[in-house]
Design a protein around this motif. Sequence first.
Motif, mmCIF file in Angstrom:
data_model
loop_
_atom_site.group_PDB
_atom_site.id
_atom_site.type_symbol
_atom_site.label_atom_id
_atom_site.label_comp_id
_atom_site.label_asym_id
_atom_site.label_seq_id
_atom_site.Cartn_x
_atom_site.Cartn_y
_atom_site.Cartn_z
ATOM 1 N N ALA A 1 -8.049 -20.556 2.762
ATOM 2 C CA ALA A 1 -8.874 -21.772 2.695
ATOM 3 C C ALA A 1 -8.046 -22.987 3.098
ATOM 4 C CB ALA A 1 -9.445 -21.943 1.295
ATOM 5 N N ALA A 2 -6.797 -23.054 2.598
ATOM 6 C CA ALA A 2 -5.926 -24.185 2.929
ATOM 7 C C ALA A 2 -5.589 -24.171 4.413
ATOM 8 C CB ALA A 2 -4.658 -24.132 2.090
ATOM 9 N N PHE A 3 -5.310 -22.993 4.953
ATOM 10 C CA PHE A 3 -5.001 -22.883 6.373
ATOM 11 C C PHE A 3 -6.210 -23.278 7.214
ATOM 12 C CE2 PHE A 3 -4.924 -20.389 10.335
ATOM 13 C CZ PHE A 3 -3.761 -20.891 10.889
ATOM 14 N N GLY A 4 -7.367 -22.775 6.817
ATOM 15 C CA GLY A 4 -8.592 -23.109 7.551
ATOM 16 C C GLY A 4 -8.865 -24.601 7.531
ATOM 17 N N GLU A 5 -8.664 -25.231 6.381
ATOM 18 C CA GLU A 5 -8.892 -26.674 6.253
ATOM 19 C C GLU A 5 -7.878 -27.445 7.074
ATOM 20 O OE1 GLU A 5 -8.861 -29.982 2.717
ATOM 21 O OE2 GLU A 5 -9.541 -27.953 2.222
ATOM 22 N N GLN B 1 -4.699 -11.876 -5.040
ATOM 23 C CA GLN B 1 -5.947 -11.966 -4.283
ATOM 24 C C GLN B 1 -6.418 -13.424 -4.209
ATOM 25 O OE1 GLN B 1 -9.155 -9.767 -6.074
ATOM 26 N NE2 GLN B 1 -10.224 -9.525 -4.130
ATOM 27 N N GLU B 2 -6.365 -14.114 -5.341
ATOM 28 C CA GLU B 2 -6.787 -15.516 -5.364
ATOM 29 C C GLU B 2 -5.848 -16.381 -4.534
ATOM 30 O OE1 GLU B 2 -9.135 -18.738 -6.053
ATOM 31 O OE2 GLU B 2 -9.599 -16.653 -6.560
ATOM 32 N N ALA B 3 -4.542 -16.065 -4.565
ATOM 33 C CA ALA B 3 -3.573 -16.821 -3.750
ATOM 34 C C ALA B 3 -3.870 -16.638 -2.271
ATOM 35 C CB ALA B 3 -2.151 -16.373 -4.072
ATOM 36 N N ASP B 4 -4.226 -15.424 -1.856
ATOM 37 C CA ASP B 4 -4.595 -15.184 -0.453
ATOM 38 C C ASP B 4 -5.817 -16.006 -0.069
ATOM 39 O OD1 ASP B 4 -2.513 -13.467 0.030
ATOM 40 O OD2 ASP B 4 -3.705 -11.627 -0.233
ATOM 41 N N ILE B 5 -6.818 -16.018 -0.927
ATOM 42 C CA ILE B 5 -8.037 -16.790 -0.663
ATOM 43 C C ILE B 5 -7.699 -18.268 -0.531
ATOM 44 C CG2 ILE B 5 -10.234 -17.550 -1.667
ATOM 45 C CD1 ILE B 5 -10.461 -14.691 -2.894
#
Length: 195
Positions: A174-178, A166-170
């Motif tokens: 976040a990395a993709f969004g950034e 779950q944390e890896a997905d988040i």
Amino acid sequence: MARICRGRRKIAMKKIENAINLQVTFSKRCAGLFKKASELCTLCGAEVAIIVFSPGNKAFAFGHPCVESIIERFEKGDPLSFPNSAGRIQFMEEACCNETVSGLNRDLTEANEVLSKEKKRGEELRRLERAGQVENWWEKPKVELDMAQLGMLAEAMKELKGKVAQEADIQKKAAFGEAFSNLMKQHHFIFMPSF
């Protein structure tokens, strides 16, 4: 702490000093003795009576067909069993009753063994609690854990795996969004909502 099994081994034929070990040994050996006597009765048709007093002065008895009738025959020196039908009926009733008592004795022995194991487990937990190690049982080598501890460890690992995923997905989102945002800034794209 789980015990490592050492298998069968010879023990010195002397009185056991440890009270718990003495009781466990008595229970196991008494049950074994009664089992062998029962097998002798079944296989050979022998009439057997065994009376054992535990270290705690409790009487345990096994008899086939009945302890009392065999002792009575022994005391009288009478090899003939009951000549009349009333004696045979009483003999059979006593045999049936004795079988029930033997079964109850076996059940009691098994229950005492379970109780003894649970007491040992409780003592070990209290010892660990006093030592402050109860919370860290999962840090022990896995071969020393019992089945309950292994089950709890497996469940905790599944839960941890789910949380890590779950944390890896988040983090990915976040990395993709950034990264997407940076890319848009570099190329001076501005998103305008369409109406």
